[in-house]
Enzyme design. Structure first.
Site, PDB file in Angstrom:
ATOM      1  CG  HIS A 178      -1.724  -1.045   1.588  1.00 22.78           C
ATOM      2  ND1 HIS A 178      -1.288  -2.197   2.169  1.00 22.78           N
ATOM      3  CD2 HIS A 178      -3.060  -1.188   1.425  1.00 22.78           C
ATOM      4  CE1 HIS A 178      -2.311  -3.017   2.351  1.00 22.78           C
ATOM      5  NE2 HIS A 178      -3.403  -2.440   1.907  1.00 22.78           N
ATOM      6  CG  ASP A 232       1.862  -0.911   3.367  1.00 21.80           C
ATOM      7  OD1 ASP A 232       1.149  -0.552   4.307  1.00 21.80           O
ATOM      8  OD2 ASP A 232       1.485  -1.712   2.471  1.00 21.80           O
ATOM      9  CD  GLU A 235      -7.058 -11.515   2.615  1.00 22.49           C
ATOM     10  OE1 GLU A 235      -6.694 -10.571   1.894  1.00 22.49           O
ATOM     11  OE2 GLU A 235      -7.033 -11.477   3.851  1.00 22.49           O
TER      12      GLU A 235
HETATM   13  C1  XUL Z   1      -7.532  -6.442   4.384  1.00 25.58           C
HETATM   14  C2  XUL Z   1      -6.786  -6.845   3.177  1.00 25.58           C
HETATM   15  C3  XUL Z   1      -5.927  -5.802   2.568  1.00 25.58           C
HETATM   16  C4  XUL Z   1      -5.863  -5.878   1.072  1.00 25.58           C
HETATM   17  C5  XUL Z   1      -5.138  -4.733   0.433  1.00 25.58           C
HETATM   18  O1  XUL Z   1      -8.346  -7.417   4.897  1.00 25.58           O
HETATM   19  O2  XUL Z   1      -6.842  -7.970   2.758  1.00 25.58           O
HETATM   20  O3  XUL Z   1      -4.661  -5.915   3.117  1.00 25.58           O
HETATM   21  O4  XUL Z   1      -5.269  -7.054   0.653  1.00 25.58           O
HETATM   22  O5  XUL Z   1      -5.597  -3.500   0.835  1.00 25.58           O
HETATM   23 CO    CO Z   2      -5.866  -8.967   1.235  1.00 26.60          CO
END
Ligand code: XUL
Ligand code: CO
Length: 438
Positions: free
Chosen positions: A99, A102, A266
């Site tokens: 990000h 970061d 995710e």
């Molecule tokens: C939060 C998440 C983030 C994204 C990128 O749950 O997964 O870290 O991957 O903003």
């Molecule tokens: Co993520």
């Protein structure tokens, strides 16, 4: 300067190695089908969890022992870049992700923040000239700062919408400069706390307007990376608009954005949405929308995003099954959006954790590939649906049947015969493949 003194370059030593700082299953050069493990898996290190996270949780202070802990501001940011490229090299990581916040500290104004960012991006660009590690994706953090309290592109405040646009504009310029393969949108606060104060229609229209502007700007500057939406149902908001792949897909189609986006899936977000990891991958895959993966796992006993390193071999196998069936991840990769547990506070734990995740996905790849090569599930499924290969089933598939011909087919039928789905047998078979692949 060396940051991770105790860590050697991590080598593949095979399944019987007792060396904690060695790969047991991830052998980057090993061929699985037509590609090497490295080509299939495209591992990525998440900057925020590995170099920025200090161990803070809602009940406790930061506790991670890190060689850069004594530094502040830009000195800290620079040390982290140096440490990051040492880490990537020792781990042999092909990709990383970050990000904006970061990598560089925020200033009083966006102009100041961008100046800091430029200085660090210069440094990263220099490192990338000699490092093998490439940028899988970058993104803008539009959830931590208090200005995003009501959202970013879905905020009730137009100044926040504008600020968010400016952040993504800069993010796309950085992506182009560093040759990012993708650009990610995770709408952490693009949702709501209560419908009592929310104009949901306007918020979603604005989110779509925002994405169209991003698509236009990427075209304008010639950024050719893949745009990715990362679904998550909740946390920090009570309801997030990109709830899961199906919800995200309906949104993209409604606003004619589907040609420009894919999904970054995710594992822990899938389970928070009440789905399995493989369910989300499957929904994306069958719709041609599987872009990339944030590889982690949740804890079945905890109801939040624990972002653990993935070690569940059933999950990694079923995930790799979807990925191989997808023909790989294209520009995407397996990004470890995963953090060491708060109790694993030594710098070396960062290596141990990544090794655990990489080995677990290497096992998943090998087992899933064998399952596909042996046509185990494909044959079973083909046989299960064989009634659509002839007769009335074939007519349904060919569009030749209608309610009248279908009624005619069943009106005098005395008995319809079904067959067992053999779920337990298939689960045992998966175990058998897991235990015999190595
Ligand atoms: C939060 C998440 C983030 C994204 C990128 O749950 O997964 O870290 O991957 O903003
Ligand atoms: Co993520």
């Amino acid at each position: 300067m060396t940051y991770f003194e105790s860590a050697p370059k991590i080598q593949y030593e095979g399944p019987t190695s007792k060396n904690a700082l060695a790969f047991k299953f991830y052998n980057p050069e090993e061929k699985i089908g037509d590609r090497t493990m490295e080509e299939w898996l495209r591992f990525s290190v998440a900057y925020w969890h590995t170099f920025t996270y200090d161990g803070t949780d809602p009940f406790g202070h930061g506790n991670m022992i890190r060689p850069w802990n004594h530094l502040k501001g830009m000195d800290l940011a620079k040390a982290r870049v140096e440490a990051a490229f040492e880490f990537f090299d020792k781990l042999n990581a092909p990709f990383f992700c970050f990000h904006d916040v970061d990598i560089a500290p925020e200033g009083e104004t966006l102009r100041e923040t961008n100046k800091n960012l430029d200085e660090i991006v210069d440094m990263i660009e220099d490192y990338m000239k000699t490092s093998k590690t490439k940028l899988l994706w970058n993104t803008a953090n539009m959830f931590s700062h208090p200005r995003f309290v009501h959202g970013a592109a879905t905020s009730c405040n137009a100044d926040v919408f504008a600020f968010s646009a400016a952040k993504v504009k800069k993010g796309l310029e950085v992506a182009k400069r560093l040759g990012a393969e993708n650009y990610v949108f995770w709408g952490g606060r693009e949702g709501y706390e209560s419908l009592l104060n929310t104009d949901m229609g306007l918020e979603q229209d604005n989110l779509a307007r925002f994405f169209h502007m991003a698509v236009e700007y990427a075209k304008e500057i010639g950024f050719a990376g893949q745009f990715l939406i990362e679904p998550k149902p909740k946390e920090p908001t009570k309801h997030q608009y990109d709830f899961d792949v199906a919800t995200g897909l309906a949104f993209l189609k409604k606003y004619d954005l589907d040609p420009y986006f894919k999904f970054n899936i995710e594992a822990n977000h899938a389970t928070l949405a009440g789905h399995t990891f493989e369910h989300e991958l499957r929904v994306a895959r069958i719709n041609g929308m599987l872009g990339s993966v944030d590889a982690n796992q949740g804890d079945p006993l905890l109801g939040w995003d624990t972002d653990e390193f993935p070690t569940d071999l059933n999950a990694t196998t079923l995930a790799m099954y979807e990925i191989i069936k997808n023909g790989g991840l294209g520009k995407g990769g397996l990004n470890f959006d995963a953090k060491v547990r708060r109790g694993s506070f030594e710098p070396e734990d960062l290596f141990r954790a990544h090794i655990a995740g990489m080995d677990s996905f290497a096992v998943g790849l090998k087992v899933a590939h064998k399952l596909i090569e042996d046509h185990v599930l494909d044959d079973f499924i083909a046989n299960r649906y064989r009634s659509y290969n002839e007769g009335i089933g074939k007519e349904i598939i060919q569009g030749k049947a209608d309610f009248k011909t279908l009624e005619e087919h069943v009106l005098d039928m005395r008995e319809i015969k079904n067959e067992s789905g053999h779920v337990e047998e298939l689960r045992a078979l998966l175990n058998q493949y897991l235990l015999t692949a190595f």
